[in-house]
Design a protein around this motif. Sequence first.
Motif, PDB file in Angstrom:
ATOM      1  N   TYR A 114      58.604   7.002  30.593  1.00  0.00           N
ATOM      2  CA  TYR A 114      58.260   7.481  29.243  1.00  0.00           C
ATOM      3  C   TYR A 114      56.999   8.372  29.229  1.00  0.00           C
ATOM      4  O   TYR A 114      55.975   8.019  29.816  1.00  0.00           O
ATOM      5  CB  TYR A 114      58.051   6.280  28.317  1.00  0.00           C
ATOM      6  CG  TYR A 114      57.615   6.679  26.933  1.00  0.00           C
ATOM      7  CD1 TYR A 114      58.546   7.148  26.011  1.00  0.00           C
ATOM      8  CD2 TYR A 114      56.269   6.618  26.564  1.00  0.00           C
ATOM      9  CE1 TYR A 114      58.142   7.546  24.743  1.00  0.00           C
ATOM     10  CE2 TYR A 114      55.864   7.002  25.302  1.00  0.00           C
ATOM     11  CZ  TYR A 114      56.808   7.475  24.387  1.00  0.00           C
ATOM     12  OH  TYR A 114      56.412   7.871  23.140  1.00  0.00           O
ATOM     13  N   LYS A 115      57.115   9.516  28.560  1.00  0.00           N
ATOM     14  CA  LYS A 115      55.980  10.446  28.428  1.00  0.00           C
ATOM     15  C   LYS A 115      55.832  10.896  26.981  1.00  0.00           C
ATOM     16  O   LYS A 115      56.833  10.997  26.259  1.00  0.00           O
ATOM     17  CB  LYS A 115      56.218  11.732  29.245  1.00  0.00           C
ATOM     18  CG  LYS A 115      56.578  11.540  30.691  1.00  0.00           C
ATOM     19  CD  LYS A 115      55.385  11.142  31.531  1.00  0.00           C
ATOM     20  CE  LYS A 115      55.782  10.991  32.991  1.00  0.00           C
ATOM     21  NZ  LYS A 115      54.849  10.184  33.753  1.00  0.00           N
ATOM     22  N   ILE A 116      54.588  11.213  26.635  1.00  0.00           N
ATOM     23  CA  ILE A 116      54.374  11.923  25.364  1.00  0.00           C
ATOM     24  C   ILE A 116      54.149  13.390  25.706  1.00  0.00           C
ATOM     25  O   ILE A 116      53.307  13.720  26.562  1.00  0.00           O
ATOM     26  CB  ILE A 116      53.158  11.365  24.606  1.00  0.00           C
ATOM     27  CG1 ILE A 116      53.451   9.928  24.147  1.00  0.00           C
ATOM     28  CG2 ILE A 116      52.807  12.252  23.413  1.00  0.00           C
ATOM     29  CD1 ILE A 116      52.278   9.231  23.487  1.00  0.00           C
ATOM     30  N   ILE A 117      54.910  14.253  25.073  1.00  0.00           N
ATOM     31  CA  ILE A 117      54.747  15.696  25.281  1.00  0.00           C
ATOM     32  C   ILE A 117      54.052  16.267  24.049  1.00  0.00           C
ATOM     33  O   ILE A 117      54.521  16.069  22.919  1.00  0.00           O
ATOM     34  CB  ILE A 117      56.121  16.382  25.481  1.00  0.00           C
ATOM     35  CG1 ILE A 117      56.825  15.793  26.711  1.00  0.00           C
ATOM     36  CG2 ILE A 117      55.961  17.893  25.632  1.00  0.00           C
ATOM     37  CD1 ILE A 117      58.288  16.210  26.839  1.00  0.00           C
ATOM     38  N   ALA A 118      52.934  16.929  24.263  1.00  0.00           N
ATOM     39  CA  ALA A 118      52.192  17.522  23.140  1.00  0.00           C
ATOM     40  C   ALA A 118      52.141  19.032  23.342  1.00  0.00           C
ATOM     41  O   ALA A 118      51.641  19.503  24.367  1.00  0.00           O
ATOM     42  CB  ALA A 118      50.785  16.939  23.070  1.00  0.00           C
ATOM     43  N   VAL A 119      52.651  19.768  22.372  1.00  0.00           N
ATOM     44  CA  VAL A 119      52.703  21.231  22.513  1.00  0.00           C
ATOM     45  C   VAL A 119      51.443  21.843  21.907  1.00  0.00           C
ATOM     46  O   VAL A 119      51.215  21.766  20.702  1.00  0.00           O
ATOM     47  CB  VAL A 119      53.980  21.804  21.836  1.00  0.00           C
ATOM     48  CG1 VAL A 119      54.013  23.327  21.979  1.00  0.00           C
ATOM     49  CG2 VAL A 119      55.228  21.183  22.452  1.00  0.00           C
ATOM     50  N   LYS A 120      50.606  22.400  22.786  1.00  0.00           N
ATOM     51  CA  LYS A 120      49.354  23.058  22.351  1.00  0.00           C
ATOM     52  C   LYS A 120      49.580  24.543  22.092  1.00  0.00           C
ATOM     53  O   LYS A 120      48.854  25.170  21.320  1.00  0.00           O
ATOM     54  CB  LYS A 120      48.297  22.914  23.452  1.00  0.00           C
ATOM     55  CG  LYS A 120      47.334  21.835  23.131  1.00  0.00           C
ATOM     56  CD  LYS A 120      45.914  22.055  23.493  1.00  0.00           C
ATOM     57  CE  LYS A 120      45.064  21.089  22.708  1.00  0.00           C
ATOM     58  NZ  LYS A 120      45.044  21.320  21.267  1.00  0.00           N
TER      59      LYS A 120
END
Length: 433
Positions: A114-120
Amino acid sequence: MKNICMVGTGYVGLVTGAGFAELGNRVVCVDVDEGKIEKLKKGKIPFFEEGLEKLIRKNIEKEKLSFTTSLKEGVANSEVIFIAVGTPSKETGEADLSYVIRVAEDLSFLISDYKIIAVKSTVPVGTLELVTEILGKRGKVKGKDFDIASTPEFLREGNAVYDFFHPSRVIIGCDNSRVGKTLEEIFTPLKAPIVHTSPAAAQMIKYASNTFLACRISFINEIANICEKVGADVVEVAKGMGYDKRIGEGYLNAGIGFGGPCLIKDLKALIKIAEDKGYEAGFLKAILEKNEHQIRTIVYKVKNFLGEPLYEKKIGVLGLTFKQGTSDVRNSLSLKVLELLQKEGARIKAYDPQGMEEARNALNEVEFAKDPYEVADGSDILLILTGWEEFKKLDFKRIKRNLKNPFIVDGVNLLSPERMRKAGFNYKGVGRS
Ligand SMILES: NC(=O)c1ccc[n+]([C@@H]2O[C@H](COP(=O)([O-])OP(=O)(O)OC[C@H]3O[C@@H](n4cnc5c(N)ncnc54)[C@H](O)[C@@H]3O)[C@@H](O)[C@H]2O)c1
């Protein structure tokens, strides 16, 4: 402390990655540019940004920050993956999402827990859904294998390290409050207001903010042009306006307009986003048109001094980067002014404290001088196109001796008209003389 992977080590990714490391996280920065990563491993940064090299070296030594070209390595132990790759303009103005798509495709193979992907990166509404769809094609399920959020970036090149540690606000756009909380923990040490929104609102906040800044610049340039007609000084006008709390003082500097890697690109992207939804954003288009017109006013001012044609006239230029404090010449309006002058046959000699190398790659047939005095030497006129503080401290007696004529066009209102007049120059700023 979190394990973070930062994908893309450009102006945003590198500053943010180093900043997160300084806050105590363990950060792996990933980039496809091998040359860049080799340099970074040795603590050398590929562009100029005050304080960044020191921050990077310190955190490499503390083993908080590392660099790799392998996304697999970056992703392996990370809980949160930030995507900070470029989203340049396509011909149509639309944001080019190919770099984001490429990262999403690679992640679809590499994510195994499981990963959190954060789009900057600055991206249009719908991009998180697109990334989700790409991951879905390899069986990765949102909510189970990953979650996704939008965390747009607001730092300014030239002040980027300061801005990382002192953000005006942190925007977290996420439809899952648990994920939003986890991301909040990363930003909490910055002691900035943290605003939770929907992903769509977060992405629109970024576009609306940049467009609003662009609007202020086009607005004050319009006022500046009227000031020239009526004999008022736009710097005094802007100062007087800025005291009003409803207006504020930021981004009211009249000049050649807004350039750089973001404002023009994001304005064009928002116009296209609206158009694709069947809405004609006429007001936003006017901001852009005003900006394009403003560059030409600098050329008119040169012609007012030197007459026409400009063929074989020697123009000395101080400032090539899109603003002071950076080596970045992407979408620099200074370079656009130079190109317009070259089209009229003028010859250019130029200097910039940090942007010479990048400008050399972007310009043709420009003579680069070793310092401002060499720029002035034999030039018919001097143009100031980037507001570097050090230009204020020049020996203008020496500049005047070197110039053929005592003519200065100050496209960024850096100098005092009174001081220049006393020094014997014919000086023309923007919205003031
Ligand atoms: N530059 C700014 O001042 C600024 C400020 C706020 C937001 N933004 C936004 O942030 C984003 C990044 O901007 P930037 O100026 O840092 O861009 P940049 O071009 O400086 O850096 C992007 C980096 O991503 C790398 N990259 C491309 N594809 C990759 C991949 N598949 N894997 C790993 N790395 C990859 C490139 O090699 C490059 O080093 C853009 O969306 C921009 O609009 C920029």
